[in-house]
Design an enzyme around this catalytic site. Structure first.
Site, short mmCIF file in Angstrom:
data_model
loop_
_atom_site.label_atom_id
_atom_site.label_comp_id
_atom_site.label_asym_id
_atom_site.label_seq_id
_atom_site.Cartn_x
_atom_site.Cartn_y
_atom_site.Cartn_z
N GLN A 111 42.35 36.92 46.94
CA GLN A 111 42.13 37.90 48.01
C GLN A 111 42.44 37.36 49.41
O GLN A 111 42.54 38.15 50.34
CB GLN A 111 40.69 38.43 47.95
CG GLN A 111 40.41 39.29 46.73
CD GLN A 111 41.05 40.69 46.80
OE1 GLN A 111 41.27 41.24 47.87
NE2 GLN A 111 41.34 41.26 45.65
N THR A 145 59.52 31.88 28.35
CA THR A 145 60.74 32.08 29.15
C THR A 145 60.36 32.48 30.58
O THR A 145 59.47 33.32 30.76
CB THR A 145 61.59 33.20 28.50
OG1 THR A 145 61.93 32.78 27.18
CG2 THR A 145 62.85 33.48 29.28
N ASN A 199 36.40 39.78 46.31
CA ASN A 199 37.28 40.94 46.30
C ASN A 199 36.57 42.24 46.65
O ASN A 199 37.20 43.20 47.06
CB ASN A 199 37.95 41.08 44.93
CG ASN A 199 37.00 40.89 43.78
OD1 ASN A 199 36.36 39.84 43.66
ND2 ASN A 199 36.89 41.88 42.92
N GLY A 245 47.15 36.58 38.55
CA GLY A 245 45.95 35.84 38.93
C GLY A 245 45.05 35.53 37.75
O GLY A 245 44.48 34.44 37.65
N THR A 246 44.93 36.48 36.82
CA THR A 246 44.03 36.27 35.68
C THR A 246 44.50 35.09 34.84
O THR A 246 43.70 34.22 34.47
CB THR A 246 43.96 37.55 34.81
OG1 THR A 246 43.49 38.62 35.64
CG2 THR A 246 43.04 37.38 33.63
N CYS A 274 39.40 46.49 39.37
CA CYS A 274 39.86 45.63 38.28
C CYS A 274 38.91 45.63 37.10
O CYS A 274 39.21 45.12 36.06
CB CYS A 274 40.02 44.20 38.76
SG CYS A 274 41.14 44.08 40.14
N GLY A 328 50.71 38.00 42.72
CA GLY A 328 51.80 38.64 43.46
C GLY A 328 51.47 40.01 44.01
O GLY A 328 51.83 40.34 45.15
N HIS A 329 50.75 40.82 43.22
CA HIS A 329 50.58 42.21 43.64
C HIS A 329 49.56 42.41 44.76
O HIS A 329 49.30 43.53 45.17
CB HIS A 329 50.31 43.12 42.44
CG HIS A 329 48.98 42.97 41.78
ND1 HIS A 329 48.00 43.95 41.87
CD2 HIS A 329 48.47 42.00 40.99
CE1 HIS A 329 46.96 43.57 41.15
NE2 HIS A 329 47.21 42.39 40.61
N1 PLP Z 1 40.83 37.31 41.22
C1 PLP Z 1 40.57 38.23 42.17
C2 PLP Z 1 39.60 37.88 43.26
C3 PLP Z 1 41.15 39.50 42.13
O1 PLP Z 1 40.85 40.38 43.06
C4 PLP Z 1 42.04 39.79 41.06
C5 PLP Z 1 42.62 41.14 40.93
O2 PLP Z 1 42.12 42.10 41.45
C6 PLP Z 1 42.32 38.79 40.11
C7 PLP Z 1 41.69 37.57 40.22
C8 PLP Z 1 43.24 39.03 38.96
O3 PLP Z 1 44.59 38.99 39.37
P1 PLP Z 1 45.71 39.75 38.49
O4 PLP Z 1 45.49 41.21 38.69
O5 PLP Z 1 47.01 39.28 39.10
O6 PLP Z 1 45.55 39.30 37.09
#
Ligand code: PLP
Length: 385
Positions: free
Chosen positions: A182, A238, A154, A72-73, A327, A201-202
């Site tokens: 989320q 890759t 989140n 996500g980041t 996070c 994914g997680h």
């Molecule tokens: N955005 C939100 C709202 C999240 O809750 C998170 C992770 O907790 C992220 C972005 C970041 O995703 P990732 O952990 O896959 O980098």
């Protein structure tokens, strides 16, 4: 024998689904680069493209809108920076975001403003963690290129009204990006009215370290990564084939499980909220109306106990929950502060696809015992004279 701990931190990461484990094990054993022209490479590439089709089907977009990332980041950064870099070439340098964004969005916007010539307006949230679309629209200017408002927060689980933003922004040729990390477990992403959004994914039963940026093909974007030109030149590197394939399976599984999860989660978080409220001195934060909050999330303020002591005691008692957001590494939550929540302690309890009612009943008992115990310890001593 000590009981297995109860895990109620699914918003931070949720368990890998069994069917995802199986495909992961299979594909991680393959020795071929998905971009190689030989038969082994083509076989891996076909599976990656099949995963892309699966994800595209679930989000209701063409496969060309799906860009694999390392989570996500990266997807948020690629969208925000890429869209702003492309817009700069057209003389548009302003962006609008909200005060409750995850650091993946907030820090990317901040970096562009501090180091890259962009200007930024941050719209403060309402007290329940939602963002007022009117305030967002009031903040846009002729030179605004991008608005980024998360689909749901989140920490508080507050769901935002993106529908009221989409058309007015489209009319002004402003791109709407939404951090949808989320909502992916409980909401239909085909309904998301954003030009760019993301999956991590997680949060849906795939492993950590994989995600996608979903980007409308018509949106001009400069790639974040330069290299071999994979993924239509939008994401060089890759292909992480086993992870991408696993994400395809997880996305479909999560979509099939979505309604069941939303129903069970609602019942489970309501049960936890009721048993916490029975203790007194516990307030539920976030939107009051259940349609405006994620069914998986329960955020509470707890009076009469210290935050760090509460989290440490729950951990020792076998309940894994978050205080604020897992996070971030800082102790005080930006989101809680932005919403004006004043409390001795805050807790975020989040359920996921693997949470059972038994987990929730055990968690309620642990919460009750730990909070009551800490409160009785901290009661001032009476001096009898
Ligand atoms: N955005 C939100 C709202 C999240 O809750 C998170 C992770 O907790 C992220 C972005 C970041 O995703 P990732 O952990 O896959 O980098």
């Amino acid at each position: 024998m000590a009981a297995t701990p109860v895990y109620l931190d699914h918003a931070a990461t949720t368990a890998v689904r069994p069917e995802v484990r199986t495909v992961l094990q299979t594909w991680v054993a393959e020795t071929a680069n998905a971009s190689a022209a030989h038969a082994a490479g083509r076989r891996v590439r076909e599976a990656v493209e099949e995963a892309r089709e699966r994800i595209a089907g679930v989000v209701g977009r063409p496969t060309t809108d799906i860009v694999f990332t390392a989570g996500g980041t990266e997807a948020d950064n690629a969208a925000i920076k890429g869209i702003m870099w492309a817009a700069r070439e057209r003389g548009r340098t302003h962006m609008v975001t909200s005060g409750v964004e995850h650091p993946a969005v907030a820090s990317a916007c901040q970096w562009l403003a501090e180091h890259d010539g962009a200007t930024l307006t941050v719209v403060p949230p309402r007290a329940d963690g939602t963002v007022d679309p009117e305030q967002v629209l009031d903040a846009v200017r002729p030179e605004t290129a991008l608005v980024s408002v998360m689909a749901a927060n989140n920490e508080l689980g507050a769901v935002n009204d993106l529908a009221s933003l989409a058309q007015p922004l489209r009319d002004r040729a402003i791109v709407l990006h939404s951090d949808s990390v989320q909502v992916a477990a409980t909401h239909d992403l085909r309904d998301l009215p954003a030009d760019a959004f993301v999956i991590s994914g997680h949060k849906i039963g795939a492993p950590q370290g994989v995600g996608v940026m979903v980007l409308d093909q018509g949106v001009p974007v400069v790639p974040l990564l330069h290299g071999g030109g994979q993924d239509g030149g939008l994401r060089s590197g890759t292909f992480a084939a086993a992870l991408d394939i696993a994400l395809g399976v997880a996305t479909v599984a999560a979509a099939h499980d979505r309604d069941r999860l939303a129903r069970d989660a609602q019942r489970q978080t309501d049960h936890l909220a009721a048993s916490l409220s029975a203790l007194g001195g516990v307030t539920r934060n976030g939107p009051v109306d259940p349609v405006d909050r994620l069914p998986t999330h329960l955020h509470v303020s707890v009076d009469g106990v210290s935050g760090p002591e509460l989290t440490a005691s729950l951990d020792r008692a076998g309940l894994h929950v978050a205080a604020g957001s897992a996070c971030s590494t800082g102790s005080a939550s930006r989101v809680v502060a932005a919403c004006g929540i004043l409390a001795d302690a805050v807790l975020r309890l989040t359920v996921g696809w693997s949470t059972t009612d038994e987990d929730v009943h055990r968690a309620a008992a642990i919460l009750s015992e730990v909070i009551s115990g800490l409160r009785s310890e901290s009661r001032p001593l009476r001096i009898f004279g």
